[in-house]
Scaffold this active site. Sequence first.
Site, PDB file in Angstrom:
ATOM      1  N   GLY A 173       1.164  -1.252   0.074  1.00 12.57           N
ATOM      2  CA  GLY A 173       0.170   0.329   0.277  1.00 12.57           C
ATOM      3  C   GLY A 173       0.719   1.463  -0.179  1.00 12.57           C
ATOM      4  O   GLY A 173       1.491   1.382  -0.326  1.00 12.57           O
ATOM      5  N   ILE A 174       0.386   2.761   1.066  1.00  9.80           N
ATOM      6  CA  ILE A 174       1.150   3.944   0.433  1.00  9.80           C
ATOM      7  C   ILE A 174       2.693   3.612   1.435  1.00  9.80           C
ATOM      8  O   ILE A 174       3.163   3.975   0.997  1.00  9.80           O
ATOM      9  CB  ILE A 174       0.127   4.917   1.945  1.00  9.80           C
ATOM     10  CG1 ILE A 174      -1.316   4.783   1.435  1.00  9.80           C
ATOM     11  CG2 ILE A 174       0.377   5.247   1.744  1.00  9.80           C
ATOM     12  CD1 ILE A 174      -2.353   5.923   2.014  1.00  9.80           C
TER      13      ILE A 174
ATOM     14  N   ASP B 278       7.497  -2.965   8.277  1.00  8.88           N
ATOM     15  CA  ASP B 278       6.897  -3.971   8.285  1.00  8.88           C
ATOM     16  C   ASP B 278       7.257  -4.676   9.212  1.00  8.88           C
ATOM     17  O   ASP B 278       7.874  -5.719   9.283  1.00  8.88           O
ATOM     18  CB  ASP B 278       6.120  -3.857   6.976  1.00  8.88           C
ATOM     19  CG  ASP B 278       4.862  -4.113   6.368  1.00  8.88           C
ATOM     20  OD1 ASP B 278       4.178  -3.101   6.178  1.00  8.88           O
ATOM     21  OD2 ASP B 278       4.044  -5.313   7.201  1.00  8.88           O
TER      22      ASP B 278
ATOM     23  N   TYR C 140     -10.444   3.789  14.716  1.00  7.24           N
ATOM     24  CA  TYR C 140     -10.028   4.365  13.962  1.00  7.24           C
ATOM     25  C   TYR C 140      -9.917   5.983  13.798  1.00  7.24           C
ATOM     26  O   TYR C 140      -8.759   6.041  13.776  1.00  7.24           O
ATOM     27  CB  TYR C 140      -9.909   3.530  12.430  1.00  7.24           C
ATOM     28  CG  TYR C 140      -9.485   4.338  11.169  1.00  7.24           C
ATOM     29  CD1 TYR C 140      -7.832   3.411  10.709  1.00  7.24           C
ATOM     30  CD2 TYR C 140      -9.591   4.777  10.266  1.00  7.24           C
ATOM     31  CE1 TYR C 140      -7.442   3.544  10.042  1.00  7.24           C
ATOM     32  CE2 TYR C 140      -9.554   5.117   9.439  1.00  7.24           C
ATOM     33  CZ  TYR C 140      -7.709   4.989   8.700  1.00  7.24           C
ATOM     34  OH  TYR C 140      -7.296   4.508   8.038  1.00  7.24           O
TER      35      TYR C 140
ATOM     36  N   LYS D 108      -6.803   7.797  14.107  1.00  3.42           N
ATOM     37  CA  LYS D 108      -5.590   9.328  12.775  1.00  3.42           C
ATOM     38  C   LYS D 108      -6.297  10.574  13.359  1.00  3.42           C
ATOM     39  O   LYS D 108      -5.428  11.472  13.050  1.00  3.42           O
ATOM     40  CB  LYS D 108      -7.179   9.073  12.337  1.00  3.42           C
ATOM     41  CG  LYS D 108      -6.057   7.056  11.165  1.00  3.42           C
ATOM     42  CD  LYS D 108      -5.014   7.574  11.051  1.00  3.42           C
ATOM     43  CE  LYS D 108      -5.028   5.717  10.239  1.00  3.42           C
ATOM     44  NZ  LYS D 108      -3.249   6.215  10.081  1.00  3.42           N
TER      45      LYS D 108
ATOM     46  N   THR E 168      -6.025   0.089  -1.318  1.00  4.57           N
ATOM     47  CA  THR E 168      -4.994  -0.306  -0.903  1.00  4.57           C
ATOM     48  C   THR E 168      -5.317  -1.752  -0.453  1.00  4.57           C
ATOM     49  O   THR E 168      -6.091  -1.942  -0.690  1.00  4.57           O
ATOM     50  CB  THR E 168      -5.120   0.203   0.692  1.00  4.57           C
ATOM     51  OG1 THR E 168      -4.975   0.030   1.491  1.00  4.57           O
ATOM     52  CG2 THR E 168      -4.144   2.013   0.229  1.00  4.57           C
TER      53      THR E 168
ATOM     54  N   ARG F   7     -18.656   9.051  -5.504  1.00  5.68           N
ATOM     55  CA  ARG F   7     -19.277  10.329  -4.889  1.00  5.68           C
ATOM     56  C   ARG F   7     -17.587  10.967  -4.185  1.00  5.68           C
ATOM     57  O   ARG F   7     -17.665  12.402  -3.520  1.00  5.68           O
ATOM     58  CB  ARG F   7     -19.306   9.658  -3.010  1.00  5.68           C
ATOM     59  CG  ARG F   7     -20.537   8.935  -2.558  1.00  5.68           C
ATOM     60  CD  ARG F   7     -20.455   7.794  -1.361  1.00  5.68           C
ATOM     61  NE  ARG F   7     -20.073   8.729  -0.485  1.00  5.68           N
ATOM     62  CZ  ARG F   7     -19.439   8.157   0.841  1.00  5.68           C
ATOM     63  NH1 ARG F   7     -20.012   6.861   1.286  1.00  5.68           N
ATOM     64  NH2 ARG F   7     -19.525   9.000   2.091  1.00  5.68           N
TER      65      ARG F   7
END
Length: 242
Positions: A13-14, A33, A144, A148, A179, A199
């Site tokens: 992913g990122i 990781d 979550y 954040k 991701t 959206r």
Amino acid sequence: MSATAVVTGAGGGIGLATAIRLASDGVHVLATDIKPEVPGLPSGVDYVQFDLLGGDPAGLLAALDGKPLDYLVNAAGLALFDRDGSVLDTVEAVWDATLGVNLHALRHLTVAAIPLLRSGQGKSIVNVASTAGIRGMDSPLDAYQVSKAAVVSLTRSLALQLGPEGIRANTVCPGAILTPMIEPLYIENPARRTDMEQRTPIRRLGMPEDIANAIAFLLSEQASFITATDLVVDGGWTAQIK
């Protein structure tokens, strides 16, 4: 001598996209990781398996062999979509795990890295937060979201404290990014992906490379007067009133 960066969450992913992008810019990257290995990493990226929750950050940073650190990218993240929800009924273990990875592990590594950043040239930190940390969600994912939001707040505080030393700290707040963490949800429910694309004003999901490009900019000298900023990268999603 090339700049040096530490990038967490580089197993996919990122984080992986960021490690690859920085390496392409000539940065020496220490990528980490929890995965045992990540095949196909480019030249310029050294990979170290590391458990952010249980490991000693000093042990990870020892892999730099005493070299100064220019950039720190905290991209590791955890979202337990199948178990997270409203604070009114989410079990404690979900809160512990989510805040453990997204906030406490980030905090521990950042504090350990500050002395190395002080001796570096780039002196830049980018933490990956989320639009969920600055806006509400249709369906609550409270552990979550709170984690954040805390990352956004902590990063601003670090920016104010470290700015006089020339160390900058910013967040990138991704919107809907394709991701490995989110892709299974779209595979299970293709209509969910279509809805998210519709959206989003740009009419597509973001890709990890979109976030990596934003991170690379905030780390760079081109952003030398930018600190304590939350850069939203969401295709215009959060600008809407719906």
